[in-house]
Design an enzyme around this catalytic site. Structure first.
Site, PDB file in Angstrom:
ATOM      1  CB  SER A 127      -0.963  -0.040   1.193  1.00 37.61           C
ATOM      2  OG  SER A 127      -1.970   0.930   1.065  1.00 37.61           O
ATOM      3  CG  ASP A 157      -6.689  -3.612  -3.075  1.00 41.84           C
ATOM      4  OD1 ASP A 157      -7.548  -2.902  -2.505  1.00 41.84           O
ATOM      5  OD2 ASP A 157      -5.475  -3.354  -3.053  1.00 41.84           O
ATOM      6  CG  HIS A 215      -5.754  -2.305   0.621  1.00 42.95           C
ATOM      7  ND1 HIS A 215      -5.007  -2.132  -0.526  1.00 42.95           N
ATOM      8  CD2 HIS A 215      -5.194  -1.481   1.558  1.00 42.95           C
ATOM      9  CE1 HIS A 215      -4.049  -1.250  -0.300  1.00 42.95           C
ATOM     10  NE2 HIS A 215      -4.138  -0.849   0.956  1.00 42.95           N
TER      11      HIS A 215
END
Length: 343
Positions: A144, A285, A318
């Site tokens: 991320s 995601d 995610h």
């Protein structure tokens, strides 16, 4: 070997803006042992709302537990390499941020904390690594926002590493009005005081509610479904996790790192990357969907970069890089074997 927690403080750090932070502290966690030549290090970079404890044995973060990816015999093998995970400048787990005291005023920086960039964040990390005796990185690996840092490292310091592994991420930030939206949300709390809430009681309830929404959007409900099959129990657990996080994470850090993210875009500079890239996304995601991969890989190849794509076949959105670590660990191990970082 158990992890080591520490911090490093240095002075007169010049930001990209030209502003100087008179004192900077960077908190960090390490595992493994640094080689005599200082060249066996791996930097693990954490996400927007997590911290350096993501590599602690058995610990978790907003990405999930990464201790299965880092450790003795793991894909990032602490028998072979020295692993460093540093808390970002501006974050909330021991590094200098808005809640820190400005030595020039004796008061928390609050709303006066300077604007920083991803380049500032990785430059502060480089100062830490040099302090630790690291001379070269075998890899920079992170999910991320940590993937933003991995890409930024390869662009800003292209000769400093052998490889990067950006995970559930992109070479540019998603278009968003995140900081404006967050600021408006925080301003609904009577304690907000323009971001200078350190003497007004804080905005814990607002940050907790925001965190609940974020965890749900990231797929935490799916991740907890096996342990908490009852929806009400699952919701209660998400709220418990959110409240605990909100007690540690300063609301201003969301704005500081959010502003840095809004100016992040390394796509015009991909040709500066001189090392192989393993680019990893999660099938479910919503933040960084697999539809990004063809363009990112094409852009990297066009820039002459040795880039490979791996997709995590996960229902955990995610959070898949940690919560379903086993599903992409073989790909990470295979990539690391190219550089002697794993068996």
């Amino acid at each position: 070997m158990d992890s080591t927690h520490d911090s490093f403080t240095f002075t007169d750090f010049t930001l990209q803006s030209g502003e100087v932070l008179p004192e900077v502290t960077i908190a960090y966690v390490t595992r493994g042992r640094l080689a005599a030549d200082g060249a066996n290090a791996v930097l693990v970079t954490h996400g927007y709302t997590s911290g350096p404890r993501m590599i602690d044995p058995g610990a978790g973060s907003s990405e999930g537990a990464w201790s299965t990816l880092v450790g003795p015999g793991a894909p990032i093998d602490t028998d072979r390499c020295f692993v460093v995970c540093s808390n970002m400048l501006g974050s909330s787990y021991g590094s200098t941020n808005a809640a820190s005291i400005d030595p020039r005023t004796g008061q928390p920086y609050g709303s006066h904390f300077p604007v920083i960039t991803l380049t500032d964040i990785v430059s502060a990390q480089r100062s830490l690594l040099e302090h630790l005796g690291v001379t070269h990185l075998r890899a920079v690996v992170g999910p991320s926002y940590g993937g933003f840092q991995a890409f930024q490292w390869a662009v800003t310091f292209p000769d400093w590493m052998d490889a990067i592994v950006p995970v559930v991420t992109s070479p540019r930030a998603p278009a968003t009005d995140r900081t404006a939206t967050l600021t408006a949300r925080f301003a609904t709390n009577p304690n907000w005081n323009g971001g200078d809430y350190y003497t007004t009681g804080g905005i814990h309830d607002t940050v907790t509610a925001l965190r609940v929404e974020t965890l749900q959007r990231y797929g935490m409900g799916e991740g907890l479904a096996e342990r908490f099959p009852d929806p009400a129990a699952r919701e209660a657990e998400i709220t418990r996790l959110a409240a605990a996080w909100a007690r540690e994470f300063d609301a201003n850090s969301l704005l500081i790192l959010g502003r840095a993210m809004e100016t992040y875009n390394v796509t015009p500079h991909l040709a500066r990357i001189r090392v192989p890239v393993l680019y990893v996304l999660s099938r479910t995601d919503a933040l960084f969907p697999p539809s990004l991969a063809p363009c990112v890989i094409a852009d990297l190849h066009k820039a002459g970069v040795d880039a490979t794509y791996v997709e995590i076949d996960s229902e955990k959105g995610h959070l898949a890089s940690g919560a379903d670590a086993g599903k992409w660990a073989p790909a990470l191990r295979g990539f690391m074997q190219r550089f002697g970082i794993a068996e």
